[in-house]
Design a protein around this motif. Structure first.
Motif, PDB file in Angstrom:
ATOM      1  N   THR A 288      44.066  33.635  36.693  1.00 45.42           N
ATOM      2  CA  THR A 288      42.693  33.534  36.185  1.00 45.42           C
ATOM      3  C   THR A 288      42.255  32.089  35.985  1.00 45.42           C
ATOM      4  O   THR A 288      41.087  31.835  35.688  1.00 45.42           O
ATOM      5  N   THR A 289      43.177  31.150  36.156  1.00 42.05           N
ATOM      6  CA  THR A 289      42.838  29.737  35.989  1.00 42.05           C
ATOM      7  C   THR A 289      42.369  29.092  37.284  1.00 42.05           C
ATOM      8  O   THR A 289      42.057  27.900  37.303  1.00 42.05           O
TER       9      THR A 289
ATOM     10  N   SER B 259      46.117  38.988  31.939  1.00 40.82           N
ATOM     11  CA  SER B 259      46.996  38.440  32.963  1.00 40.82           C
ATOM     12  C   SER B 259      48.415  38.945  32.744  1.00 40.82           C
ATOM     13  O   SER B 259      48.827  39.200  31.613  1.00 40.82           O
TER      14      SER B 259
ATOM     15  N   SER C 222      40.238  29.678  41.299  1.00 35.45           N
ATOM     16  CA  SER C 222      39.487  30.482  42.265  1.00 35.45           C
ATOM     17  C   SER C 222      39.870  30.122  43.692  1.00 35.45           C
ATOM     18  O   SER C 222      39.264  30.623  44.642  1.00 35.45           O
TER      19      SER C 222
ATOM     20  N   TRP D 117      31.234  40.461  39.602  1.00 36.74           N
ATOM     21  CA  TRP D 117      32.044  39.604  40.457  1.00 36.74           C
ATOM     22  C   TRP D 117      31.448  38.195  40.482  1.00 36.74           C
ATOM     23  O   TRP D 117      30.248  38.016  40.267  1.00 36.74           O
TER      24      TRP D 117
ATOM     25  N   GLY E  76      45.996  37.636  37.325  1.00 33.36           N
ATOM     26  CA  GLY E  76      45.013  38.377  36.546  1.00 33.36           C
ATOM     27  C   GLY E  76      43.669  38.497  37.226  1.00 33.36           C
ATOM     28  O   GLY E  76      42.694  38.916  36.608  1.00 33.36           O
ATOM     29  N   ARG E  77      43.608  38.138  38.507  1.00 33.91           N
ATOM     30  CA  ARG E  77      42.328  38.086  39.222  1.00 33.91           C
ATOM     31  C   ARG E  77      42.540  38.549  40.657  1.00 33.91           C
ATOM     32  O   ARG E  77      43.593  38.305  41.247  1.00 33.91           O
TER      33      ARG E  77
ATOM     34  N   TYR F 155      35.414  36.842  43.514  1.00 31.40           N
ATOM     35  CA  TYR F 155      36.580  37.279  42.755  1.00 31.40           C
ATOM     36  C   TYR F 155      36.134  38.032  41.510  1.00 31.40           C
ATOM     37  O   TYR F 155      34.989  37.931  41.070  1.00 31.40           O
ATOM     38  N   LYS F 156      37.097  38.774  40.937  1.00 33.66           N
ATOM     39  CA  LYS F 156      36.850  39.487  39.686  1.00 33.66           C
ATOM     40  C   LYS F 156      38.084  39.390  38.809  1.00 33.66           C
ATOM     41  O   LYS F 156      39.214  39.532  39.285  1.00 33.66           O
ATOM     42  N   ASP F 157      37.873  39.162  37.505  1.00 31.22           N
ATOM     43  CA  ASP F 157      38.968  39.069  36.546  1.00 31.22           C
ATOM     44  C   ASP F 157      39.328  40.440  35.994  1.00 31.22           C
ATOM     45  O   ASP F 157      38.462  41.302  35.804  1.00 31.22           O
TER      46      ASP F 157
END
Length: 431
Positions: free
Chosen positions: A130-131, A100, A133, A52, A222-223, A94-96
């Motif tokens: 995913t781009t 996506s 946070s 993470w 995606g996150r 956060y985690k990916d």
């Protein structure tokens, strides 16, 4: 696969044409699972050391793995690994996922247990592209409501849509957030919320809350993020078993690792094959079939092998034409069960002739012949004109070959197989 073999014998060339093909509609049950987190780490270890990433600079109350996990009946990640506890203020992370999703819907499920909440409420979980946070697009809120709690969802900064149902403190629920990508404009995507207190049904129920969808849309999801909010509004919660996927089934239904589940039409019927891993307390599989995709009946049972990895097969020898739908009902020894995803198969049969229909490119054909013969194959269009022809050597028994339909425009056609032994015609659609 088409293979040409040439052999020389007595100074004469013998040309043998071997055409082998098999139609296989392979559906990987895990193909749309993009994130899975069961917190199977050392108790007390921080999540930033386990894949993470920290959001911002605050390291107050770092999010760490708890000593025990949560459970929920029938949920794939129930009882697997441990969990995490979030406080009313502190570090956010956060985690990916592995990919996506930008079309259709995103489903994200997790087990939630709320220990305390504030009257003003705050969000503790979010979906993000995913781009970014900070673009918390899909937010899950909890607030105090008398001696109970309310759970809600919001798209970015718009007003929270709370469920009218009240929930209990210190009780585990399965929460599913669904983000719908709509195509009408830049601010029309919606988010739906499910909160379950019993095993997830095979079909997605009506959500308990839906956002207005007026805030800006996400380009993709995606996150996932875990957020500890602020002291006046944040809650104390435990989260476990996070899974993100592209379908309801992938997010909440599968109770074992179904590596693959496939359907293959043959002259003997529809052959179902599936592979599993990590079986635990698995009694076996009921094979269910439907002709309309809604009403399923049990057509057979396959006992579990109980091994770390296992392969299974089942043949449906019925001869219905048109579409058929298949799914697996996995049964545990304790009486619990879960469903696989549903496979949609079409296999038109006539005089032992089986082929994939509709056709998207190459047509895979199976033909069970009673005797060896040379067959003339013709494809005619709606006006009766021959648009494709071929000669095929047919052996006694099962034959497999492919026909290239890529040059045919979309429409309805007839496939004719003619020999001195038999004559068969069948309609198909080229998509």
């Amino acid at each position: 696969m088409v293979e040409l073999i040439f052999a020389a014998q007595n100074q004469h060339m013998r040309k043998l044409l071997l055409v082998t093909a098999a139609f296989m509609a392979v559906f990987n049950a895990d193909a749309q699972i993009t994130l899975q987190e069961n917190f199977n780490y050392v108790a007390g270890s921080e999540l930033t050391g386990n894949g993470w990433t920290q959001i911002g600079t605050s390291v107050v109350n770092p999010i760490a793995v708890s000593n025990t996990g949560l459970s929920f009946p029938g949920y794939p990640l129930s009882g697997e690994g441990l969990a995490v506890s979030l406080n009313s203020t502190g570090q956010d992370i956060y985690k990916d996922g592995t990919a996506s999703i930008s079309t259709g819907s995103v489903y994200c499920s997790f087990i939630l247990n709320v220990g305390a909440a504030q009257a003003s409420g705050d969000y503790f979980f979010a979906l993000l592209p995913t781009t970014s946070s900070t673009n918390f697009t899909g937010r899950v809120f909890v607030k105090q409501n008398g001696s109970n709690i309310s759970i809600g969802v919001a798209k970015s900064t718009e007003a929270v849509a709370y469920s009218p149902v009240l929930y209990n403190l210190n009780t585990s629920y399965l929460v599913i957030v669904r983000y719908d990508f709509n195509t009408g404009g830049g601010a029309d995507d919606q988010i739906a919320l499910h909160v379950l207190n019993a095993s997830a049904p095979a079909m997605e129920p009506v959500p308990v809350a839906v956002t207005a969808g007026t805030a800006g849309d996400a380009a993709s999801i995606g996150r996932v993020a875990l957020r500890q909010g602020s002291a006046p509004s944040g809650a104390t919660v435990t989260v476990d078993g996070i899974r993100m996927a592209g379908t309801w089934n992938d997010a909440v239904i599968l109770a074992l690792d179904l590596i693959s589940f496939e359907a293959r039409p043959t002259a003997q019927g529809i052959v179902l094959n599936w592979l599993t891993a990590n079986e635990k307390d698995n009694m076996g599989f009921e094979v269910e079939k439907s002709l309309d995709g809604t009403h399923f009946t049990n057509i057979g049972f396959v006992a579990a092998k109980g091994s770390q990895e296992a392969a299974y097969s089942f043949t449906d020898e019925s001869n219905e034409r048109g579409y058929r739908y298949y799914r697996l009902k996995q049964l545990d020894f304790d009486g619990s069960f879960s469903y696989s995803r549903t496979l949609k198969v079409t296999a038109d049969q006539a005089d032992n002739l089986v082929f994939s229909n509709p056709v998207y490119g190459a047509m895979a054909v199976s033909y069970n012949a009673g005797a060896e013969a040379v067959a003339n194959i013709r494809v005619t269009d709606a006006q009766g004109r021959t648009v494709l022809s071929a000669v095929q050597h047919i052996t006694h028994g099962q034959n497999h070959f492919t026909l290239d339909m890529t040059r045919l425009p979309s429409g309805t056609y007839q496939l004719h197989l003619i020999s001195d032994k038999t004559s068969t015609s069948r309609t198909f659609i080229r998509n």
